[in-house]
Motif scaffolding. Structure first.
Motif, PDB file in Angstrom:
ATOM      1  N   MET A 184       7.820  42.375 -12.171  1.00 42.08           N
ATOM      2  CA  MET A 184       8.963  41.768 -11.531  1.00 42.08           C
ATOM      3  C   MET A 184       8.478  40.524 -10.781  1.00 42.08           C
ATOM      4  SD  MET A 184      11.641  43.609  -8.940  1.00 42.08           S
ATOM      5  CE  MET A 184      11.627  45.032  -9.988  1.00 42.08           C
ATOM      6  N   PRO A 185       9.080  39.376 -11.001  1.00 40.31           N
ATOM      7  CA  PRO A 185       8.641  38.159 -10.321  1.00 40.31           C
ATOM      8  C   PRO A 185       8.799  38.268  -8.808  1.00 40.31           C
ATOM      9  CG  PRO A 185      10.297  37.652 -12.000  1.00 40.31           C
ATOM     10  CD  PRO A 185      10.170  39.136 -11.926  1.00 40.31           C
ATOM     11  N   GLU A 186       7.873  37.663  -8.087  1.00 38.61           N
ATOM     12  CA  GLU A 186       7.881  37.707  -6.623  1.00 38.61           C
ATOM     13  C   GLU A 186       9.142  37.049  -6.052  1.00 38.61           C
ATOM     14  OE1 GLU A 186       6.246  39.000  -3.096  1.00 38.61           O
ATOM     15  OE2 GLU A 186       5.486  39.359  -5.097  1.00 38.61           O
ATOM     16  N   ASP A 187       9.658  36.013  -6.725  1.00 38.48           N
ATOM     17  CA  ASP A 187      10.860  35.321  -6.250  1.00 38.48           C
ATOM     18  C   ASP A 187      12.111  36.175  -6.366  1.00 38.48           C
ATOM     19  OD1 ASP A 187       9.285  33.148  -5.733  1.00 38.48           O
ATOM     20  OD2 ASP A 187       9.786  32.112  -7.612  1.00 38.48           O
ATOM     21  N   ASP A 188      12.063  37.193  -7.233  1.00 37.52           N
ATOM     22  CA  ASP A 188      13.225  38.044  -7.464  1.00 37.52           C
ATOM     23  C   ASP A 188      13.341  39.146  -6.408  1.00 37.52           C
ATOM     24  OD1 ASP A 188      15.500  38.800  -8.880  1.00 37.52           O
ATOM     25  OD2 ASP A 188      14.371  40.237 -10.104  1.00 37.52           O
ATOM     26  N   LEU A 189      12.379  39.254  -5.485  1.00 40.86           N
ATOM     27  CA  LEU A 189      12.399  40.300  -4.474  1.00 40.86           C
ATOM     28  C   LEU A 189      12.958  39.771  -3.155  1.00 40.86           C
ATOM     29  CD1 LEU A 189       8.960  42.013  -5.084  1.00 40.86           C
ATOM     30  CD2 LEU A 189      11.203  42.765  -5.855  1.00 40.86           C
ATOM     31  N   VAL A 190      13.749  40.623  -2.496  1.00 38.00           N
ATOM     32  CA  VAL A 190      14.346  40.285  -1.205  1.00 38.00           C
ATOM     33  C   VAL A 190      13.895  41.355  -0.212  1.00 38.00           C
ATOM     34  CG1 VAL A 190      16.514  39.962   0.041  1.00 38.00           C
ATOM     35  CG2 VAL A 190      16.345  39.284  -2.355  1.00 38.00           C
ATOM     36  N   GLU A 191      13.446  40.913   0.953  1.00 36.78           N
ATOM     37  CA  GLU A 191      13.007  41.862   1.974  1.00 36.78           C
ATOM     38  C   GLU A 191      14.181  42.173   2.901  1.00 36.78           C
ATOM     39  OE1 GLU A 191       9.009  42.592   4.566  1.00 36.78           O
ATOM     40  OE2 GLU A 191       9.672  40.538   4.266  1.00 36.78           O
ATOM     41  N   LEU A 192      14.524  43.465   2.990  1.00 37.28           N
ATOM     42  CA  LEU A 192      15.667  43.907   3.793  1.00 37.28           C
ATOM     43  C   LEU A 192      15.228  44.947   4.806  1.00 37.28           C
ATOM     44  CD1 LEU A 192      18.302  44.542   0.978  1.00 37.28           C
ATOM     45  CD2 LEU A 192      18.106  42.526   2.415  1.00 37.28           C
ATOM     46  N   LYS A 193      15.876  44.916   5.959  1.00 34.16           N
ATOM     47  CA  LYS A 193      15.749  46.027   6.901  1.00 34.16           C
ATOM     48  C   LYS A 193      17.150  46.403   7.337  1.00 34.16           C
ATOM     49  CE  LYS A 193      14.740  43.421  11.105  1.00 34.16           C
ATOM     50  NZ  LYS A 193      13.788  43.249  12.191  1.00 34.16           N
ATOM     51  N   THR A 246      18.480  41.298   7.786  1.00 36.14           N
ATOM     52  CA  THR A 246      18.903  42.517   8.476  1.00 36.14           C
ATOM     53  C   THR A 246      20.346  42.834   8.133  1.00 36.14           C
ATOM     54  OG1 THR A 246      17.407  42.052  10.309  1.00 36.14           O
ATOM     55  CG2 THR A 246      19.157  43.639  10.717  1.00 36.14           C
ATOM     56  N   MET A 247      20.568  44.085   7.750  1.00 36.50           N
ATOM     57  CA  MET A 247      21.918  44.585   7.511  1.00 36.50           C
ATOM     58  C   MET A 247      22.165  45.721   8.487  1.00 36.50           C
ATOM     59  SD  MET A 247      22.308  44.693   3.412  1.00 36.50           S
ATOM     60  CE  MET A 247      22.164  43.232   2.410  1.00 36.50           C
ATOM     61  N   HIS A 248      23.357  45.764   9.038  1.00 30.69           N
ATOM     62  CA  HIS A 248      23.709  46.822   9.976  1.00 30.69           C
ATOM     63  C   HIS A 248      24.339  47.986   9.220  1.00 30.69           C
ATOM     64  CE1 HIS A 248      22.842  44.467  13.580  1.00 30.69           C
ATOM     65  NE2 HIS A 248      23.179  43.444  12.814  1.00 30.69           N
ATOM     66  N   LEU A 258      20.208  50.707  12.417  1.00 28.87           N
ATOM     67  CA  LEU A 258      21.095  51.837  12.648  1.00 28.87           C
ATOM     68  C   LEU A 258      21.853  51.655  13.964  1.00 28.87           C
ATOM     69  CD1 LEU A 258      18.732  54.745  11.573  1.00 28.87           C
ATOM     70  CD2 LEU A 258      20.263  53.375  10.166  1.00 28.87           C
ATOM     71  N   TYR A 259      22.820  52.520  14.223  1.00 24.39           N
ATOM     72  CA  TYR A 259      23.690  52.414  15.390  1.00 24.39           C
ATOM     73  C   TYR A 259      22.929  52.487  16.712  1.00 24.39           C
ATOM     74  CZ  TYR A 259      23.086  57.417  15.881  1.00 24.39           C
ATOM     75  OH  TYR A 259      22.547  58.658  16.043  1.00 24.39           O
ATOM     76  N   ASP A 260      21.774  53.150  16.730  1.00 17.34           N
ATOM     77  CA  ASP A 260      21.024  53.293  17.980  1.00 17.34           C
ATOM     78  C   ASP A 260      19.957  52.219  18.173  1.00 17.34           C
ATOM     79  OD1 ASP A 260      19.242  54.101  16.063  1.00 17.34           O
ATOM     80  OD2 ASP A 260      18.737  56.013  17.003  1.00 17.34           O
ATOM     81  N   GLY A 261      19.911  51.241  17.266  1.00 18.86           N
ATOM     82  CA  GLY A 261      18.963  50.137  17.388  1.00 18.86           C
ATOM     83  C   GLY A 261      17.662  50.334  16.624  1.00 18.86           C
ATOM     84  N   THR A 262      17.448  51.495  16.027  1.00 14.86           N
ATOM     85  CA  THR A 262      16.250  51.709  15.227  1.00 14.86           C
ATOM     86  C   THR A 262      16.442  51.077  13.851  1.00 14.86           C
ATOM     87  OG1 THR A 262      17.044  53.853  14.436  1.00 14.86           O
ATOM     88  CG2 THR A 262      15.658  53.867  16.405  1.00 14.86           C
ATOM     89  N   ASP A 263      15.340  50.823  13.185  1.00 13.90           N
ATOM     90  CA  ASP A 263      15.386  50.172  11.874  1.00 13.90           C
ATOM     91  C   ASP A 263      14.810  51.069  10.792  1.00 13.90           C
ATOM     92  OD1 ASP A 263      16.452  47.823  12.897  1.00 13.90           O
ATOM     93  OD2 ASP A 263      14.490  46.914  13.217  1.00 13.90           O
ATOM     94  N   ILE A 264      15.343  50.909   9.598  1.00 17.85           N
ATOM     95  CA  ILE A 264      14.741  51.459   8.379  1.00 17.85           C
ATOM     96  C   ILE A 264      14.238  50.248   7.618  1.00 17.85           C
ATOM     97  CG2 ILE A 264      15.163  52.628   6.195  1.00 17.85           C
ATOM     98  CD1 ILE A 264      17.333  54.259   7.570  1.00 17.85           C
ATOM     99  N   GLY A 265      12.967  50.228   7.331  1.00 20.51           N
ATOM    100  CA  GLY A 265      12.394  49.089   6.613  1.00 20.51           C
ATOM    101  C   GLY A 265      11.564  48.234   7.523  1.00 20.51           C
ATOM    102  N   PRO A 266      11.175  47.074   7.121  1.00 20.80           N
ATOM    103  CA  PRO A 266      11.647  46.318   5.955  1.00 20.80           C
ATOM    104  C   PRO A 266      11.071  46.847   4.639  1.00 20.80           C
ATOM    105  CG  PRO A 266      10.010  45.055   7.163  1.00 20.80           C
ATOM    106  CD  PRO A 266      10.236  46.327   7.927  1.00 20.80           C
ATOM    107  N   GLU A 293      22.069  54.630  -1.152  1.00 21.80           N
ATOM    108  CA  GLU A 293      21.338  55.828  -1.572  1.00 21.80           C
ATOM    109  C   GLU A 293      19.938  55.843  -0.968  1.00 21.80           C
ATOM    110  OE1 GLU A 293      22.317  58.535  -3.154  1.00 21.80           O
ATOM    111  OE2 GLU A 293      24.344  57.766  -3.441  1.00 21.80           O
ATOM    112  N   ARG A 294      19.278  54.692  -0.957  1.00 17.53           N
ATOM    113  CA  ARG A 294      17.940  54.592  -0.378  1.00 17.53           C
ATOM    114  C   ARG A 294      17.975  54.842   1.127  1.00 17.53           C
ATOM    115  NH1 ARG A 294      12.819  52.114  -1.649  1.00 17.53           N
ATOM    116  NH2 ARG A 294      11.508  52.827   0.062  1.00 17.53           N
ATOM    117  N   ILE A 295      18.975  54.276   1.813  1.00 21.79           N
ATOM    118  CA  ILE A 295      19.118  54.483   3.255  1.00 21.79           C
ATOM    119  C   ILE A 295      19.322  55.966   3.536  1.00 21.79           C
ATOM    120  CG2 ILE A 295      20.628  54.076   5.240  1.00 21.79           C
ATOM    121  CD1 ILE A 295      21.182  51.284   3.994  1.00 21.79           C
ATOM    122  N   LEU A 296      20.152  56.616   2.743  1.00 24.16           N
ATOM    123  CA  LEU A 296      20.428  58.043   2.926  1.00 24.16           C
ATOM    124  C   LEU A 296      19.144  58.862   2.782  1.00 24.16           C
ATOM    125  CD1 LEU A 296      22.796  59.959   3.450  1.00 24.16           C
ATOM    126  CD2 LEU A 296      23.039  60.182   0.987  1.00 24.16           C
TER     127      LEU A 296
END
Length: 118
Positions: free
Chosen positions: A1-10, A86-88, A13-21, A35-38
């Motif tokens: 998979m090309p490096e340009d095709d990847l997006v870093e996301l975190k 960042t996505m909430h 959550l409601y309490d200020g903690t993060d999953i990711g990046p 599904e991944r977040i779950l």
């Protein structure tokens, strides 16, 4: 998979903690992200979603639709270079389960009649 095709996301959550990046393919859909977040959801949280349908992802003030890809959801001005987007995450039970729970909690109403003659 090309490096340009990847997006870093975190995911914030409601309490200020993060999953990711975590790095995802730009062609990944919002449903796949949910599904991944779950699967990564902290088990010690007070509020836990029952399924991916209970999760809402918000980016740039917009609720993201399940069928959209990450590329379609990105804001035109983008994020800071080298930083994760960042996505909430909001937990919102589905409407059908909320209505069912409400009916169970309500007491049955007794038929009564009241008249007032002045």
């Amino acid at each position: 998979m090309p490096e340009d095709d990847l997006v870093e996301l975190k995911f914030r959550l409601y309490d200020g903690t993060d999953i990711g990046p975590i790095r995802y393919s730009a062609a990944s859909t919002v449903a796949m992200l949910k599904e991944r977040i779950l699967s990564e959801w902290p088990r010690d949280e007070k509020i836990t979603p029952k399924g991916a349908s209970d999760l809402r992802l918000i980016s740039g003030g917009r609720i993201l639709e399940n069928h959209k890809t990450i590329t379609q959801c990105q804001m035109p001005f983008g994020e800071l270079p080298g930083g994760a987007m960042t996505m909430h995450v909001v937990v919102q039970p589905s409407v059908t389960s909320a209505k069912t729970e409400k009916r169970v909690k309500e007491q049955p109403r007794k038929a009564s009649c009241s008249c007032c003659i002045l």
